[in-house]
Each structure stands twice: as structure tokens, then as C-alpha cells.
Scaffold this motif. Structure first.
Motif, short mmCIF file in Angstrom:
data_model
loop_
_atom_site.label_atom_id
_atom_site.label_comp_id
_atom_site.label_asym_id
_atom_site.label_seq_id
_atom_site.Cartn_x
_atom_site.Cartn_y
_atom_site.Cartn_z
N SER A 79 0.47 4.92 1.01
CA SER A 79 -0.41 5.85 1.69
C SER A 79 0.35 6.53 2.80
O SER A 79 1.53 6.27 3.03
N THR A 96 0.83 -1.20 0.00
CA THR A 96 0.00 0.00 0.00
C THR A 96 0.86 1.25 0.00
O THR A 96 1.82 1.36 0.76
N PRO A 120 0.86 3.48 6.30
CA PRO A 120 1.09 2.14 5.75
C PRO A 120 1.27 1.04 6.79
O PRO A 120 1.88 0.03 6.51
#
Length: 93
Positions: free
Chosen positions: A82, A80, A85
Motif C-alpha cells: 500500500s 501489506t 506500509p
């Protein structure tokens, strides 16, 4: 002659040191309301790099014992992209 100049410079420096120190360390009073330091009934601000379990924030590497005795560890989620995470992963016995 040179000794007199050095002595005069030392005296001037000793006289001016307290004034110089005051300029470098000013006394400033700031009024802050007590609400800033208390969380009376308010939830903690969400963290940007943590795992959350039962309304508690945990940092990377933290291990908690969940319901049923399952161990969970807060780890990075490499799949991911972001700002948060971190995810809970089951720790294998």
C-alpha cells in the motif's frame, strides 16, 4: 595587440556583469494569504509514510509509550502492499 584585445574584453565584461547578474536573479514579489501559514483549528494533512498516535504523525523507527506503559515502534508492514506500509508493533521488553 593581443594585450589590447584582452584588456578590452575584460573592460566589457566588468561593465556587463551587473546587468547579467540582474537577469539571473530577478526580484519577484508574490502575495500569499496568511491562512497558508497557519493551522488555526485545522488538522494536519495525513502523511503518506507515517504511523499515527493520538493525532500525531510519527516516522519509521519512532517509539512511543502507550497507555499501560507498553512501548510501540513504528515499523514497515512487509505483508501489506500500500501507500502507507507503516504500522505500530509492540516492542518486546
Amino acid at each position: 595587440m593581443r594585450k589590447k584585445n584582452l584588456l578590452a574584453a575584460a573592460v566589457v565584461l566588468m561593465v556587463n556583469l551587473p546587468a547579467m547578474a540582474q537577469r539571473l536573479d530577478p526580484q519577484v514579489d508574490i502575495s500569499v494569504p496568511p491562512e497558508v501559514f497557519s493551522t488555526q483549528g485545522q488538522r494536519a494533512a495525513p502523511c503518506s509514510q507515517c504511523c499515527i498516535y493520538q493525532d500525531q504523525n510519527y516516522s519509521e523507527g519512532a517509539v512511543v509509550k502507550a497507555d499501560g506503559g507498553v512501548l510501540l515502534q513504528c515499523q514497515r508492514d512487509e505483508k501489506t502492499l500500500s501507500t502507507n506500509p507503516l504500522v505500530w508493533r509492540r516492542v518486546k521488553p
